[in-house]
Design a protein around this motif. Structure first.
Motif, PDB file in Angstrom:
ATOM      1  N   UNK A 113      61.059  15.118  61.816  1.00 15.61           N
ATOM      2  CA  UNK A 113      61.904  16.247  62.303  1.00 15.61           C
ATOM      3  C   UNK A 113      61.741  17.164  61.113  1.00 15.61           C
ATOM      4  N   UNK A 114      61.630  18.665  61.605  1.00 20.93           N
ATOM      5  CA  UNK A 114      61.512  19.441  60.484  1.00 20.93           C
ATOM      6  C   UNK A 114      62.913  20.598  60.898  1.00 20.93           C
ATOM      7  N   UNK A 115      63.472  21.050  60.144  1.00 20.55           N
ATOM      8  CA  UNK A 115      64.887  21.672  60.397  1.00 20.55           C
ATOM      9  C   UNK A 115      64.858  23.364  59.944  1.00 20.55           C
ATOM     10  N   UNK A 116      65.158  24.279  60.874  1.00 21.00           N
ATOM     11  CA  UNK A 116      65.349  25.607  60.314  1.00 21.00           C
ATOM     12  C   UNK A 116      66.755  25.595  60.708  1.00 21.00           C
ATOM     13  N   UNK A 117      67.427  26.450  59.780  1.00 24.40           N
ATOM     14  CA  UNK A 117      68.825  26.905  59.840  1.00 24.40           C
ATOM     15  C   UNK A 117      68.903  28.273  59.902  1.00 24.40           C
ATOM     16  N   UNK A 118      70.139  28.663  60.432  1.00 27.18           N
ATOM     17  CA  UNK A 118      70.560  29.992  60.693  1.00 27.18           C
ATOM     18  C   UNK A 118      70.432  30.777  59.240  1.00 27.18           C
ATOM     19  N   UNK A 119      71.025  30.480  58.142  1.00 31.24           N
ATOM     20  CA  UNK A 119      71.252  30.818  56.751  1.00 31.24           C
ATOM     21  C   UNK A 119      70.053  30.424  55.872  1.00 31.24           C
ATOM     22  N   UNK A 120      69.036  29.930  56.580  1.00 30.50           N
ATOM     23  CA  UNK A 120      67.604  29.716  55.985  1.00 30.50           C
ATOM     24  C   UNK A 120      67.718  28.608  54.991  1.00 30.50           C
ATOM     25  N   UNK A 121      68.856  28.338  53.990  1.00 29.97           N
ATOM     26  CA  UNK A 121      69.041  27.351  53.119  1.00 29.97           C
ATOM     27  C   UNK A 121      67.712  27.154  52.216  1.00 29.97           C
ATOM     28  N   UNK A 122      67.418  28.206  51.495  1.00 31.74           N
ATOM     29  CA  UNK A 122      66.406  27.821  50.795  1.00 31.74           C
ATOM     30  C   UNK A 122      67.117  27.756  49.324  1.00 31.74           C
ATOM     31  N   UNK A 123      66.334  26.933  48.406  1.00 30.95           N
ATOM     32  CA  UNK A 123      67.048  26.767  47.049  1.00 30.95           C
ATOM     33  C   UNK A 123      66.846  28.103  46.382  1.00 30.95           C
ATOM     34  N   UNK A 124      67.964  28.588  45.597  1.00 31.34           N
ATOM     35  CA  UNK A 124      67.642  29.632  44.990  1.00 31.34           C
ATOM     36  C   UNK A 124      67.079  29.721  43.605  1.00 31.34           C
ATOM     37  N   UNK A 125      66.519  30.872  43.256  1.00 29.81           N
ATOM     38  CA  UNK A 125      65.598  30.696  42.053  1.00 29.81           C
ATOM     39  C   UNK A 125      64.570  29.788  41.933  1.00 29.81           C
ATOM     40  N   UNK A 126      64.015  29.425  43.214  1.00 34.46           N
ATOM     41  CA  UNK A 126      62.869  28.580  43.418  1.00 34.46           C
ATOM     42  C   UNK A 126      61.764  29.229  44.101  1.00 34.46           C
ATOM     43  N   UNK A 127      60.629  29.068  43.688  1.00 31.45           N
ATOM     44  CA  UNK A 127      59.684  29.674  44.427  1.00 31.45           C
ATOM     45  C   UNK A 127      59.330  29.350  45.861  1.00 31.45           C
ATOM     46  N   UNK A 128      58.898  30.036  46.714  1.00 30.30           N
ATOM     47  CA  UNK A 128      58.554  29.840  48.030  1.00 30.30           C
ATOM     48  C   UNK A 128      57.840  28.503  48.169  1.00 30.30           C
ATOM     49  N   UNK A 129      57.042  28.394  47.364  1.00 35.37           N
ATOM     50  CA  UNK A 129      55.852  27.161  47.290  1.00 35.37           C
ATOM     51  C   UNK A 129      56.741  25.786  47.015  1.00 35.37           C
ATOM     52  N   UNK A 130      57.724  26.009  45.805  1.00 36.98           N
ATOM     53  CA  UNK A 130      58.350  24.836  45.580  1.00 36.98           C
ATOM     54  C   UNK A 130      59.433  24.485  46.557  1.00 36.98           C
ATOM     55  N   UNK A 131      60.086  25.293  47.117  1.00 41.08           N
ATOM     56  CA  UNK A 131      60.715  25.406  48.349  1.00 41.08           C
ATOM     57  C   UNK A 131      60.161  24.447  49.600  1.00 41.08           C
ATOM     58  N   UNK A 132      59.013  24.922  49.853  1.00 43.44           N
ATOM     59  CA  UNK A 132      58.298  24.087  50.949  1.00 43.44           C
ATOM     60  C   UNK A 132      57.774  22.821  50.530  1.00 43.44           C
ATOM     61  N   UNK A 133      57.460  22.462  49.272  1.00 42.63           N
ATOM     62  CA  UNK A 133      57.163  21.262  48.622  1.00 42.63           C
ATOM     63  C   UNK A 133      58.170  20.083  48.793  1.00 42.63           C
ATOM     64  N   UNK A 154      52.065  13.712  46.399  1.00 43.93           N
ATOM     65  CA  UNK A 154      52.507  14.863  46.617  1.00 43.93           C
ATOM     66  C   UNK A 154      51.210  15.928  46.688  1.00 43.93           C
ATOM     67  N   UNK A 155      51.007  16.266  48.100  1.00 46.88           N
ATOM     68  CA  UNK A 155      49.780  17.129  48.150  1.00 46.88           C
ATOM     69  C   UNK A 155      50.242  18.607  48.373  1.00 46.88           C
ATOM     70  N   UNK A 156      50.050  19.491  47.029  1.00 48.83           N
ATOM     71  CA  UNK A 156      50.422  20.910  47.035  1.00 48.83           C
ATOM     72  C   UNK A 156      49.711  21.613  48.038  1.00 48.83           C
ATOM     73  N   UNK A 157      48.636  21.198  48.430  1.00 52.67           N
ATOM     74  CA  UNK A 157      47.807  21.976  49.248  1.00 52.67           C
ATOM     75  C   UNK A 157      48.257  22.187  50.636  1.00 52.67           C
ATOM     76  N   UNK A 158      49.045  21.167  51.028  1.00 51.85           N
ATOM     77  CA  UNK A 158      49.618  20.972  52.236  1.00 51.85           C
ATOM     78  C   UNK A 158      50.886  22.124  52.240  1.00 51.85           C
ATOM     79  N   UNK A 159      51.732  22.269  51.078  1.00 50.02           N
ATOM     80  CA  UNK A 159      52.712  23.389  50.928  1.00 50.02           C
ATOM     81  C   UNK A 159      51.727  24.905  51.247  1.00 50.02           C
ATOM     82  N   UNK A 160      50.746  24.915  50.724  1.00 49.36           N
ATOM     83  CA  UNK A 160      50.114  26.165  50.839  1.00 49.36           C
ATOM     84  C   UNK A 160      49.340  26.541  52.131  1.00 49.36           C
TER      85      UNK A 160
END
Ligand SMILES: Nc1ncnc2c1ncn2[C@@H]1O[C@H](COP(=O)(O)OP(=O)(O)O)[C@@H](O)[C@H]1O
Ligand SMILES: [Mg+2]
Lengths: 237, 406
Positions: free
Chosen positions: A87-107, A117-123
């Motif tokens: 399952x993948x979740x998407x929330x109204x308030x995004x809920x991303x980790x602050x001060x953390x790059x987009x890539x690290x959030x996706x990882x 941990x395949x970082x290529x998947x996140x890219x």
């Protein structure tokens, strides 16, 4: 059949006497590959249903089969494993980790499954939502629409069968909302099951099936013949 | 979730709020620093005392004139007139465990050299003094048998006295000083010894032949004490018993409660003193450990705040698949890292502190590797102990409640 609930009840008992019946005797099935919008006024039980579908919460009564598994009675850790893999979740308030790059959030979800941990998947996931230029941006450096796209990439990265979105466009302007809906439709075309909670009819009309809730009960369940198609140039790869 | 990623995550968690992390760490830095400094100061004091006493001669028994203190009424030690030079000779001749004896007579007297004068302890000694007391002449020569036989007026100076009477660069040897107005020729200077545990400062003394002291200076026939070198360290108790027997016979005493002398065992003094300094070390370390605990409470406090602040983050992590133990380890490792980092800085601070205090107090600082390991172990343990509750609290959060949390 991906989701099947029978006689589902959810009762919140806050305090001593006050009981809130958030869901009453819901029966519902959702097949693989569907695109369902759950609608209803505020407090009608949409989020509660989402949480149960998403294995974040257990029903008070009734059975819930997810992908053939009876979820009732599974341990917290077992539920966490299902959420992580399927399952993948998407929330109204995004809920991303602050001060953390987009890539690290996706990882993030990848960190919690036992594999390499395949970082290529996140890219690739960020590329899919049109953010190949924004790998190293922090949430505060991105617009609301871009942040929500990072959140979608995070939901995609483990290649789940089901994507659940609770009011994903609620905090966005119409154009960004359209972009998000375009991505969901595209993902659905590729075979992913999508369940979306919204109280906006305009958004719900992008789905193939619309379920109406009122006071915790399913009052209607319709398939849309002429749904809206959102295509926003430049978003999808 | 693998360890490397957990570590990275914990480091990020710490670095997000640098000032707060640093302040929290400060509690541990001070706690660990205090433990390291206090323990090393205690150990330094112990080994300083120990080495001074050992320097006095480890096989040394001291027989003091006068009854041991019983019930509070007693004469000043050494003021009685019970020990004689014949006692000393008899001990050397008849007791097999006695290797050598040094009969000593000492009193304070006024010493004058030109316009300089001082009041110091004058000891009448025999040539055996050097060996028995393990205290040697550094320059010139020591008192010889011939000096004693002819009651020669010669003197060997301790370093402190020499420094008081003679200016730097002046050659004391061959000069004439006056002790109680009697002229003495300086023939040697003793090595530096420092004060021996409890007894008077051995550097602040003048040694003269025993016969000279008895007949020419103090006019006394009795000794203040006899220092005895026992043949080997494991014969101390035996020697002590044999000496007591012999002296009781010689002094015609049959009741052991009426003896008119007292035997002091250097090894016993050493043991007592190391016990005292050991207790002191424990006490200091204990007080310091309390500050470490206070530091730990600071860690717990901040971790609890951090868990509350990051409730949504925890909810999200759980939603995307973090299990209880993943969240638990993340927060636990954060607090352990904070404590360990504080521990490293604390060991450094404690090291500097103990060097400074050691310099001030005049003893070598002993930083043992084991005390450093102990400090690390303890700061790690503090991290686990005070971090576990906030971490468990975080791991038990319900993802929905956590995501809803404002
Ligand atoms: N944790 C909870 N404790 C008590 N009542 C709750 C809780 N969560 C939701 N409810 C109640 O359940 C009902 C349904 O809520 P929800 O599913 O969030 O509705 P919606 O998402 O449609 O606005 C509401 O009346 C709400 O107040
Ligand atoms: Mg809701």
């Amino acid at each position: 059949m991906l989701i099947s609930v029978t006689n589902l009840r959810k009762v919140y008992s806050s305090g001593d006497e006050v009981e809130v019946v958030a869901l009453k005797d819901a029966d519902l099935t959702i097949e693989h590959g569907e695109f369902v919008a759950i609608m209803g006024p505020s407090g009608s039980g949409k989020s509660t249903l989402m949480h149960i579908f998403g294995c974040l919460d257990q029903p008070t009564e009734g059975t819930y089969l997810f992908d053939g598994i009876d979820v009732g009675g599974l341990s917290d850790d077992k539920l966490a494993e299902i959420r992580n893999k399927k399952i993948g979740f998407v929330f109204q308030q995004f809920n991303l980790l602050p001060r953390t790059s987009a890539l690290d959030n996706v990882i993030l979800p990848l960190l919690y499954n036992r594999e390499f941990i395949d970082r290529e998947k996140a890219r690739l996931a960020l590329d899919r939502v049109g953010l190949s230029e924004r790998y190293h941006h922090h949430p505060s450096q991105l617009s609301g629409g871009q942040q929500q796209r990072v959140a979608i990439a995070r939901a995609l990265v483990t290649e789940p069968t089901l994507i659940m979105a609770d009011e994903p466009t609620g905090a966005l302007d119409t154009k960004s909302g359209d972009e998000i809906m375009a991505i969901f439709q595209e993902l659905n075309e590729e075979g992913k099951t999508i369940i979306l909670v919204t109280h906006e009819l305009y958004i719900a009309e992008h789905a193939k099936r619309v379920i109406f809730l009122k006071d915790g009960e399913i009052v209607s369940d319709k398939r849309l013949k002429n749904r809206k198609i959102s295509k926003v140039a430049g978003v999808m790869a | 979730m693998n360890l490397l990623e957990t570590l990275k995550m914990a480091l990020r968690g710490i670095s997000v709020n640098k000032v707060r992390s640093a302040l929290t760490m400060l509690g541990i830095v001070i706690g660990v620093g205090a433990v390291v400094a206090m323990v090393s100061i205690g150990t330094g004091a112990t080994s300083s005392v120990t080495s001074r006493i050992q320097g006095l001669g480890s096989n040394l028994l001291t027989i003091m004139a006068g009854a041991p203190s019983v019930g509070g009424v007693r004469q000043a030690m050494g003021s009685a007139t019970s020990l004689t030079i014949e006692d000393a000779e008899a001990l050397k001749k008849s007791v097999s465990t006695v290797k050598n004896v040094s009969p000593e007579l000492s009193q304070n007297a006024q010493v004058v050299y030109l316009s300089q004068n001082t009041n110091t302890s004058i000891s009448g000694v025999m040539p055996a003094y050097e060996e028995v007391r393990n205290f040697h002449a550094a320059y010139g020569q020591f008192i010889t048998k011939d000096d004693v036989d002819t009651s020669r007026r010669v003197a060997v100076l301790g370093q402190t006295v020499a420094g008081q009477l003679f200016s730097a660069g002046e050659e004391p040897i061959g000069k004439v000083i006056k002790i109680n107005n009697i002229p003495f020729q300086v023939i040697g200077i003793m090595e530096q010894k420092g004060s021996g545990g409890g007894s008077s400062n051995m550097d602040d003394t003048i040694l003269i032949p025993l016969s000279t002291a008895m007949h020419r200076v103090f006019g006394s026939r009795s000794l203040r004490q006899i220092s005895v070198e026992v043949a080997s360290a494991d014969q101390m108790d035996q020697a002590s018993a044999e000496i007591t027997n012999l002296l009781m016979i010689r002094h015609k005493i049959s009741d052991s409660s009426k003896i008119d002398f007292q035997i002091m065992n250097q090894a016993e003094v050493l043991n007592t003193l190391s016990e005292v300094t050991g207790t002191l070390t424990l006490l200091l370390g204990g007080i310091a450990a309390i500050s470490l605990i206070v530091g730990g409470i600071g860690i717990m406090n901040i971790m609890l705040v951090s868990v509350t602040e990051r409730t949504r983050e925890i909810g999200l992590r759980k939603a995307v698949g973090a299990k209880r133990r993943d969240v638990l380890f993340q927060f636990l490792i954060e607090s352990v890292l904070l404590c360990l980092a504080g521990g490293v800085a604390g060991v450094g601070l404690g090291f500097l502190g103990s060097v400074a205090i050691g310099q001030y107090a005049g003893w070598g600082t002993v930083i043992s590797i084991s005390s450093i390991w102990l400090a690390f172990f303890f700061s790690g343990a503090v991290g686990v102990f005070f971090g576990i509750y906030p971490a468990i609290k975080a791991s038990r959060l319900n993802p929905i409640d956590a995501l809803r949390y404002e």
